[in-house]
Write a protein that holds these residues in place. Sequence first.
Motif, PDB file in Angstrom:
ATOM      1  N   ASP A  15      -8.538  -4.988   1.663  1.00  0.00           N
ATOM      2  CA  ASP A  15      -7.307  -5.866   2.029  1.00  0.00           C
ATOM      3  C   ASP A  15      -7.631  -6.239   3.765  1.00  0.00           C
ATOM      4  OD1 ASP A  15      -7.239  -3.367   3.149  1.00  0.00           O
ATOM      5  OD2 ASP A  15      -5.222  -3.062   2.583  1.00  0.00           O
ATOM      6  N   ARG A  16      -8.826  -5.914   4.128  1.00  0.00           N
ATOM      7  CA  ARG A  16      -9.129  -6.272   5.649  1.00  0.00           C
ATOM      8  C   ARG A  16     -10.245  -7.440   5.783  1.00  0.00           C
ATOM      9  NH1 ARG A  16      -8.760  -0.056   8.099  1.00  0.00           N
ATOM     10  NH2 ARG A  16      -6.639   0.086   7.299  1.00  0.00           N
ATOM     11  N   GLN A  17     -10.415  -7.951   4.620  1.00  0.00           N
ATOM     12  CA  GLN A  17     -11.371  -9.127   4.677  1.00  0.00           C
ATOM     13  C   GLN A  17     -11.219 -10.321   5.524  1.00  0.00           C
ATOM     14  OE1 GLN A  17     -13.789  -9.972   1.038  1.00  0.00           O
ATOM     15  NE2 GLN A  17     -12.226  -8.864  -0.076  1.00  0.00           N
ATOM     16  N   LEU A  18     -12.245 -10.960   6.330  1.00  0.00           N
ATOM     17  CA  LEU A  18     -11.963 -11.953   7.185  1.00  0.00           C
ATOM     18  C   LEU A  18     -12.125 -13.565   6.580  1.00  0.00           C
ATOM     19  CD1 LEU A  18     -13.570  -9.995  10.028  1.00  0.00           C
ATOM     20  CD2 LEU A  18     -11.139 -10.415   9.915  1.00  0.00           C
ATOM     21  N   LEU A  19     -13.023 -13.429   5.713  1.00  0.00           N
ATOM     22  CA  LEU A  19     -12.962 -14.847   5.234  1.00  0.00           C
ATOM     23  C   LEU A  19     -11.818 -15.427   4.271  1.00  0.00           C
ATOM     24  CD1 LEU A  19     -16.185 -13.624   5.636  1.00  0.00           C
ATOM     25  CD2 LEU A  19     -16.919 -15.822   4.898  1.00  0.00           C
ATOM     26  N   VAL A  20     -11.597 -16.679   4.467  1.00  0.00           N
ATOM     27  CA  VAL A  20     -10.428 -17.077   3.554  1.00  0.00           C
ATOM     28  C   VAL A  20     -10.975 -18.302   3.053  1.00  0.00           C
ATOM     29  CG1 VAL A  20      -8.909 -16.164   4.758  1.00  0.00           C
ATOM     30  CG2 VAL A  20      -9.456 -18.616   5.449  1.00  0.00           C
ATOM     31  N   PRO A  21     -10.667 -18.888   1.789  1.00  0.00           N
ATOM     32  CA  PRO A  21     -11.033 -20.341   1.343  1.00  0.00           C
ATOM     33  C   PRO A  21     -10.631 -21.376   2.134  1.00  0.00           C
ATOM     34  CG  PRO A  21      -9.217 -19.352  -0.081  1.00  0.00           C
ATOM     35  CD  PRO A  21      -9.809 -18.281   0.875  1.00  0.00           C
ATOM     36  N   LEU A  22     -11.184 -22.303   2.428  1.00  0.00           N
ATOM     37  CA  LEU A  22     -11.143 -23.455   3.279  1.00  0.00           C
ATOM     38  C   LEU A  22     -11.305 -24.599   2.625  1.00  0.00           C
ATOM     39  CD1 LEU A  22     -12.982 -22.531   6.617  1.00  0.00           C
ATOM     40  CD2 LEU A  22     -10.660 -22.182   6.252  1.00  0.00           C
ATOM     41  N   VAL A  23     -12.136 -24.947   1.725  1.00  0.00           N
ATOM     42  CA  VAL A  23     -12.456 -25.927   0.990  1.00  0.00           C
ATOM     43  C   VAL A  23     -12.936 -25.421  -0.574  1.00  0.00           C
ATOM     44  CG1 VAL A  23     -13.863 -28.051   0.378  1.00  0.00           C
ATOM     45  CG2 VAL A  23     -13.377 -27.422   2.759  1.00  0.00           C
TER      46      VAL A  23
END
Length: 442
Positions: free
Chosen positions: A390-398
């Motif tokens: 629950d501490r991941q940094l990458l998020v979907p952008l495209v």
Amino acid sequence: MNTADLGLPVAVPSTALFTDQYELTMLQAALRSGTADRRSVFEVFTRRLPEGRRYGVVGGTGRVLDAVENFRFDETILGFLRERAILDEPTLEWLADFRFRGDIWGYPEGEVYFPGSPLMRVEGTFAEAVLLETVILSILNHDSAVAAAASRMSVAAGTRPLMEMGARRTHELGAVAASRAAYVGGFHTTSDLAAGFRYGIPTVGTSAHAFTLLHDTERDAFTAQVDSLGSGTTLLVDTFDVAEAVRTAVEVAGPDLGAVRIDSGDLLLIAHRVRQQLDELGATKTKIVVTSDLDEYAIASLAAAPVDAYGVGTQLVTGSGHPTCSMVYKLVARADSEEPGAPLRPVAKKSMGAKSSLGGRKWAARRLDEDGVATAEVIGTGTVPAELADRQLLVPLVSAGTVVAREPLDAARARHIAARDRLPLSATQLSRGEPVLATEYL
């Protein structure tokens, strides 16, 4: 925010030529060899922070999304490539229908980063992903450098407002991007009207020394400005004698004068003298604004001065000595065939020295202590440990070519302040040092 949020029209030019020629010649060779459609993963990262910096700031993500969306080869661009004989006809035909249809993940704008952080991950065919290298790096390297400088200046300024005023010190288009990045990093306003128009950033500005010199007397200049802009305006008081100018300013505008600006001299000494003089003249609420080639160190040195706001130009838009972040865009995984389901295998540059890279599609998470303070940047391949899930940094952008992460600029600004507040206290020290968080690889 941007002009879409404001309901304002903006011309959207193609970004397809914001690239290096070798991106296109690699595409042509890959099309000929039959490898262009191999599924590939590229990652953006930096091997080190600029010397002395304790953390980096992700800036420009929103501009990257615009650039990807507008990466199109129209007939004019294709004609240019054909006229220069840069590419063959099959490649030009392929480009005519180009749309990025892959996926992009990344650290959200305003987040902090460290050496090795996979700031952006671009997944698609080799052909479509390789084309985006130069434009992505161009935006992220510039905007992140300005955002990092802005963040350091924001820390030094504390609660005092910061005005970005560097348009005349850089390229006219770079100035707009710099204003945007500075706002993400903690600045409050900009003097650049194009940035205000494009991104909705609050704008400020009154007059320069030329306006004073235009008039027969300083009193005439102040009177003209107050008549035009009201007593709440900011009067520039260091064209001639500061003490005399302050006295004249209060006589013309009255005790409700908004502010005086000091643009030269010993700012610490002059600010104390001006504050005392304003108070003696009854202008106790008149603010003092200082400019004059400020950087984070100069701002910090004025912490004890009776200064109400800072205007920063040259040092901000040039990254305060570090105008780029040395980010790179590397292929880290690719399929062995063009089959859609072909598994990915890690690949990496293994050259001697500091330019090697780590293969594999990576995730990133930030370890926190029991007080919510960050203790490490953790990067790995494969399965994310449960305690970091629950501490991941990458998020979907495209996603499948569609932008899925548009957000108001204020959201990136707020995110940065929150991320910086979760770093160890030493992150805000302006003294030189190593990155405040170590990077761990799993």
